[in-house]
Design a protein around this motif. Structure first.
Motif, PDB file in Angstrom:
ATOM      1  N   LEU A   1     -60.253  -6.753  66.261  1.00  0.00           N
ATOM      2  CA  LEU A   1     -59.269  -7.816  66.452  1.00  0.00           C
ATOM      3  C   LEU A   1     -59.288  -8.793  65.291  1.00  0.00           C
ATOM      4  CD1 LEU A   1     -59.762  -8.487  70.263  1.00  0.00           C
ATOM      5  CD2 LEU A   1     -57.750  -7.483  69.183  1.00  0.00           C
ATOM      6  N   ASP A   2     -60.483  -9.126  64.805  1.00  0.00           N
ATOM      7  CA  ASP A   2     -60.599 -10.024  63.651  1.00  0.00           C
ATOM      8  C   ASP A   2     -59.980  -9.395  62.410  1.00  0.00           C
ATOM      9  OD1 ASP A   2     -61.822 -11.975  65.101  1.00  0.00           O
ATOM     10  OD2 ASP A   2     -63.853 -11.525  64.435  1.00  0.00           O
TER      11      ASP A   2
ATOM     12  N   ASP B   1     -57.663  -7.158  62.314  1.00  0.00           N
ATOM     13  CA  ASP B   1     -56.219  -7.133  62.512  1.00  0.00           C
ATOM     14  C   ASP B   1     -55.611  -8.499  62.197  1.00  0.00           C
ATOM     15  OD1 ASP B   1     -53.772  -5.720  63.764  1.00  0.00           O
ATOM     16  OD2 ASP B   1     -53.904  -7.569  64.932  1.00  0.00           O
ATOM     17  N   TYR B   2     -56.277  -9.558  62.658  1.00  0.00           N
ATOM     18  CA  TYR B   2     -55.791 -10.919  62.431  1.00  0.00           C
ATOM     19  C   TYR B   2     -55.753 -11.245  60.940  1.00  0.00           C
ATOM     20  CZ  TYR B   2     -55.856 -16.015  62.220  1.00  0.00           C
ATOM     21  OH  TYR B   2     -55.581 -17.316  61.913  1.00  0.00           O
ATOM     22  N   PHE B   3     -56.829 -10.943  60.233  1.00  0.00           N
ATOM     23  CA  PHE B   3     -56.890 -11.275  58.809  1.00  0.00           C
ATOM     24  C   PHE B   3     -55.937 -10.410  57.985  1.00  0.00           C
ATOM     25  CE2 PHE B   3     -61.066 -13.122  60.068  1.00  0.00           C
ATOM     26  CZ  PHE B   3     -60.780 -14.418  59.679  1.00  0.00           C
TER      27      PHE B   3
ATOM     28  N   LYS C   1     -53.049  -9.481  59.062  1.00  0.00           N
ATOM     29  CA  LYS C   1     -51.743 -10.108  59.294  1.00  0.00           C
ATOM     30  C   LYS C   1     -51.576 -11.353  58.413  1.00  0.00           C
ATOM     31  CE  LYS C   1     -50.270 -10.376  63.527  1.00  0.00           C
ATOM     32  NZ  LYS C   1     -50.064 -10.816  64.934  1.00  0.00           N
ATOM     33  N   ILE C   2     -52.621 -12.186  58.351  1.00  0.00           N
ATOM     34  CA  ILE C   2     -52.570 -13.389  57.520  1.00  0.00           C
ATOM     35  C   ILE C   2     -52.348 -13.015  56.060  1.00  0.00           C
ATOM     36  CG2 ILE C   2     -53.909 -15.338  56.647  1.00  0.00           C
ATOM     37  CD1 ILE C   2     -52.903 -15.686  59.518  1.00  0.00           C
TER      38      ILE C   2
ATOM     39  N   ASN D   1     -45.730  -9.809  59.814  1.00  0.00           N
ATOM     40  CA  ASN D   1     -46.421 -10.014  61.090  1.00  0.00           C
ATOM     41  C   ASN D   1     -46.833  -8.701  61.734  1.00  0.00           C
ATOM     42  OD1 ASN D   1     -46.698 -12.890  62.330  1.00  0.00           O
ATOM     43  ND2 ASN D   1     -44.830 -12.949  61.109  1.00  0.00           N
TER      44      ASN D   1
ATOM     45  N   ARG E   1     -48.214  -6.563  59.748  1.00  0.00           N
ATOM     46  CA  ARG E   1     -49.263  -6.232  58.769  1.00  0.00           C
ATOM     47  C   ARG E   1     -48.769  -5.387  57.597  1.00  0.00           C
ATOM     48  NH1 ARG E   1     -50.881  -5.273  63.544  1.00  0.00           N
ATOM     49  NH2 ARG E   1     -51.039  -3.028  63.269  1.00  0.00           N
TER      50      ARG E   1
END
Length: 270
Positions: free
Chosen positions: A113-114, A116-118, A120-121, A163, A165
């Motif tokens: 999850l982390d 995936d989040y980074f 996306k950022i 968004n 990715r």
């Protein structure tokens, strides 16, 4: 003092908690030996670790999420009188009670999850940096490149794809400005031309001019100017050899889904 960190992932959480707790005991903090046992995925591994803990007089701290593994390590540790601490279990049980849903019991999810989040950022930052043809070098690094005349939703589409990715760069096509050479160096399969009906574009541009307080009869919104730009667009995309998508009556989400589907299909075939 020996501490065994037992994890079905990388054991980082267990070690951090162990060190935080140890910091309250200055006399042993620098003497304690911490060993991680990571990616534990079988009952046999657990049996070996408990035996080692008994042999070395180690405390076991575990962050296992599967019920069968937690039960097994608890039973074995109790049988041989090894001190054991379950870090995740009580927290997960409380969450299950509050949320009303059973935990997935799937190891390593927080890291995924982390990541995936980074990702996306990073993609969003990329889209901002290489929006509107600001730096042609981004075209060579992008996953997707969008080209089109003004007001064909290049920027909103770039952000939507980011968004998801995808690293997206976009280039506005104007007859008076030569397209960057990088545009003709990229793989055509990752480039998408955005075409729109001239009358629809005329309406969009007129509304845009009025919204910013300008006259709607400016050259920017004239149908003759639009047709000139679209002819230039045709020449450029033909030279690139890329696919063209008609965005006239499509929402950004719909266009994005078409692009993602085509990119994924191409990448699967590679």
């Amino acid at each position: 003092m020996r501490i065994f960190i037992v994890s079905d992932s990388i054991g980082e959480t267990g070690e951090l908690v162990a060190k935080a707790a140890l910091s309250q005991f200055e006399q042993v903090y620098h003497k304690a030996q911490i060993k991680r046992f990571t990616h534990i995925d079988s009952l046999e591994h657990i049996e070996e670790i408990v035996s080692l803990a008994k042999l070395h007089g180690a405390l076991i701290i575990y962050t296992l999420v599967r019920d069968d593994m937690k039960q097994h390590i608890n039973l074995l540790a109790e049988k041989v009188n090894v001190e054991i601490i379950d870090l995740m279990g009580p927290v997960i049980k409380s969450f299950e009670k509050i949320i009303g849903t059973q935990a997935m019991q799937e190891p390593g999810l927080v890291r995924r999850l982390d990541e995936d989040y980074f990702a996306k950022i990073e993609a969003v930052e990329f889209a901002v940096k290489y929006d509107d043809g600001r730096d042609p070098r981004g075209l060579l690094q992008a996953d997707i490149v969008l080209v089109g005349v003004s007001r064909t939703s290049k920027t909103p589409l770039s952000q939507y794809l980011a968004n998801k990715r995808w690293k997206v760069a976009n280039v506005p096509l104007v007859p008076e400005v030569d397209p960057p050479e990088e545009l003709f160096q990229i793989d055509p399969s990752k480039c998408f031309g955005l075409i729109i009906n001239p009358e629809k574009l005329n309406s969009i541009r007129r509304e845009r001019l009025k919204a910013i307080g300008l006259s709607d009869d400016a050259n920017y919104a004239k149908i003759e100017r639009i047709q000139e730009e679209l002819k230039h667009f045709d020449r450029v995309v033909e030279r690139i050899g890329c696919e063209v998508i008609d965005v006239t009556n499509r929402a950004v989400e719909e266009t994005a889904n078409i692009i993602i589907s085509k990119r994924q299909e191409y990448l699967r075939k590679k």
